[in-house]
Design a protein around this motif. Structure first.
Motif, short mmCIF file in Angstrom:
data_model
loop_
_atom_site.label_atom_id
_atom_site.label_comp_id
_atom_site.label_asym_id
_atom_site.label_seq_id
_atom_site.Cartn_x
_atom_site.Cartn_y
_atom_site.Cartn_z
N ALA A 131 0.83 -1.21 0.00
CA ALA A 131 0.00 0.00 0.00
C ALA A 131 0.86 1.26 0.00
O ALA A 131 0.56 2.24 -0.71
CB ALA A 131 -0.93 0.00 1.20
N GLU A 132 1.92 1.26 0.78
CA GLU A 132 2.80 2.43 0.85
C GLU A 132 3.53 2.65 -0.47
O GLU A 132 3.67 3.80 -0.93
CB GLU A 132 3.81 2.24 1.98
CG GLU A 132 3.19 2.30 3.37
CD GLU A 132 4.14 1.83 4.47
OE1 GLU A 132 3.86 2.13 5.63
OE2 GLU A 132 5.15 1.17 4.14
N ILE A 134 2.55 1.68 -3.51
CA ILE A 134 1.58 2.15 -4.51
C ILE A 134 1.31 3.63 -4.34
O ILE A 134 1.22 4.39 -5.31
CB ILE A 134 0.27 1.33 -4.41
CG1 ILE A 134 0.51 -0.09 -4.95
CG2 ILE A 134 -0.86 2.01 -5.16
CD1 ILE A 134 -0.66 -1.01 -4.78
N ARG A 135 1.18 4.09 -3.08
CA ARG A 135 0.96 5.52 -2.84
C ARG A 135 2.12 6.36 -3.35
O ARG A 135 1.93 7.41 -3.98
CB ARG A 135 0.74 5.77 -1.35
CG ARG A 135 0.40 7.24 -1.04
CD ARG A 135 0.08 7.47 0.42
NE ARG A 135 1.22 7.25 1.28
CZ ARG A 135 1.35 6.23 2.10
NH1 ARG A 135 0.41 5.31 2.17
NH2 ARG A 135 2.43 6.11 2.86
N GLN A 136 3.35 5.90 -3.14
CA GLN A 136 4.51 6.64 -3.61
C GLN A 136 4.59 6.67 -5.14
O GLN A 136 5.01 7.67 -5.72
CB GLN A 136 5.79 6.03 -3.03
CG GLN A 136 5.92 6.23 -1.52
CD GLN A 136 7.31 5.90 -1.01
OE1 GLN A 136 8.31 6.43 -1.50
NE2 GLN A 136 7.39 5.02 -0.04
N LYS A 138 1.96 6.63 -7.17
CA LYS A 138 0.90 7.54 -7.61
C LYS A 138 1.25 9.00 -7.31
O LYS A 138 0.80 9.90 -8.01
CB LYS A 138 -0.41 7.15 -6.95
CG LYS A 138 -0.90 5.77 -7.37
CD LYS A 138 -2.18 5.36 -6.68
CE LYS A 138 -3.36 6.13 -7.18
NZ LYS A 138 -4.64 5.58 -6.67
N GLU A 139 2.05 9.23 -6.27
CA GLU A 139 2.48 10.60 -5.94
C GLU A 139 3.68 11.04 -6.76
O GLU A 139 4.11 12.19 -6.66
CB GLU A 139 2.82 10.68 -4.44
CG GLU A 139 1.60 10.55 -3.53
CD GLU A 139 1.98 10.48 -2.05
OE1 GLU A 139 3.20 10.39 -1.77
OE2 GLU A 139 1.08 10.53 -1.21
N ASP A 153 -6.20 -1.00 -9.57
CA ASP A 153 -6.15 0.46 -9.66
C ASP A 153 -6.01 0.83 -11.13
O ASP A 153 -5.02 0.49 -11.77
CB ASP A 153 -4.97 1.01 -8.86
CG ASP A 153 -5.04 2.52 -8.67
OD1 ASP A 153 -5.35 3.23 -9.67
OD2 ASP A 153 -4.80 3.00 -7.55
#
Length: 294
Positions: A131-132, A134-136, A138-139, A153
């Protein structure tokens, strides 16, 4: 904003001090150069050159403009040079995210070859859960991540990389459990060591056990596969790990695999990156030439 081509013409006229030589530099006719200079002077409302029989020299206003235009063109040339170096992988960054275990056991051999072939590329590694990571991605903080699949996603592209098989392992204290397969219900009576509850690995085995009517209550929760292996070796419980990551310890006899009667499904791990973001030359080369994924 005045047309950039007018400034380019001005720049070369000032550099050459001669309209004809500037025209040769720009691959245009002298009248075209004269016309461009007149346009620029009209738009700025000043005279930029003193005209003489041997050429042109800058006026005070022209010198002021040239000082700034020269800096701008030097900056542009520097940027073009740096882009060229990135395209040839002489410089740049490769920003990757993943868990310690996936980076160590899957990416490290390819990264070693890539860094040897392209020493000018700066490597940046980010650690985290699926999860972490994937967030990085996308950011835009990393170029791609190596994560457990599936990833649902629509903004991401996911490329399957490896198949992994999870299993339970134990040290000498619980080695007797390896003599024959045990049920999940029986295994649940022993001290279990799992990844933290928020991890995909923990959720996977908990959901798998629940599908067989069994609830697993770990006595110890950890955030590192190396610790899972070390704690199992120390006799603190039975760890749930990816077999490939514990294979060396299994081969050495430091750990034994505790087989369960309910077959544990294999899982996939893969590379994820943004669909709408063009891959950098370094990232594209690494994925295509070193991981064979593109």
């Amino acid at each position: 904003m005045i047309n950039m081509e007018l400034y380019r013409t001005f720049y070369w006229v000032a550099k050459e001090g001669n309209l004809s030589r500037a025209a040769e530099r720009l691959f245009v006719t002298q009248p075209s150069v004269s016309h461009a200079i007149r346009q620029l002077e009209e738009q700025l409302g000043v005279n930029l050159f003193h005209r003489g029989p041997r050429g042109v020299t800058l006026t005070e206003e022209g010198q002021l403009l040239f000082d700034h235009v020269e800096q701008a063109f030097q900056a542009l040339e520097s940027a073009e040079r740096m882009i060229g170096e990135q395209s040839r992988l002489l410089r740049g960054e490769l920003r990757i995210g993943g868990s310690d275990s996936l980076i160590k056991h899957y990416l490290l051999p390819a990264l070693s070859r890539f860094c040897s072939d392209y020493p000018g590329i700066h490597l940046v590694l980010a650690n985290g859960t699926t999860a972490e990571i994937i967030r990085q991605v996308k950011e835009g903080r990393i170029d791609f991540g190596i994560v457990r699949l599936p990833v649902e996603d629509r903004t991401l592209t996911a490329l399957e990389a490896i198949t992994v098989q999870d299993c339970f392992v134990a040290g000498p204290k619980f080695a007797h459990l390896a003599e024959k397969p045990v049920s999940l219900a029986e295994l649940a009576r022993y001290p279990l060591i799992l990844f933290s509850r928020t991890s995909t690995s923990s959720r996977f085995i908990q959901e798998f056990a629940a599908s067989h009517g069994v609830t697993l209550e770990p006595e110890i929760e950890l955030a590192s596969v190396d610790l899972l292996i070390a704690f199992a070796k120390a006799g603190l419980g039975i760890s749930f790990v990816t077999r490939q990551f514990a294979q060396d310890e299994l081969d050495a006899g430091n750990l034994v695999e505790v087989k369960v009667k309910e077959p544990i499904p294999s899982r996939k791990a893969g590379i994820v990156f943004l669909k709408n973001r063009r891959l950098s030359p370094a990232t594209g080369t690494f994925l295509k030439s070193y991981l064979k994924l593109l």
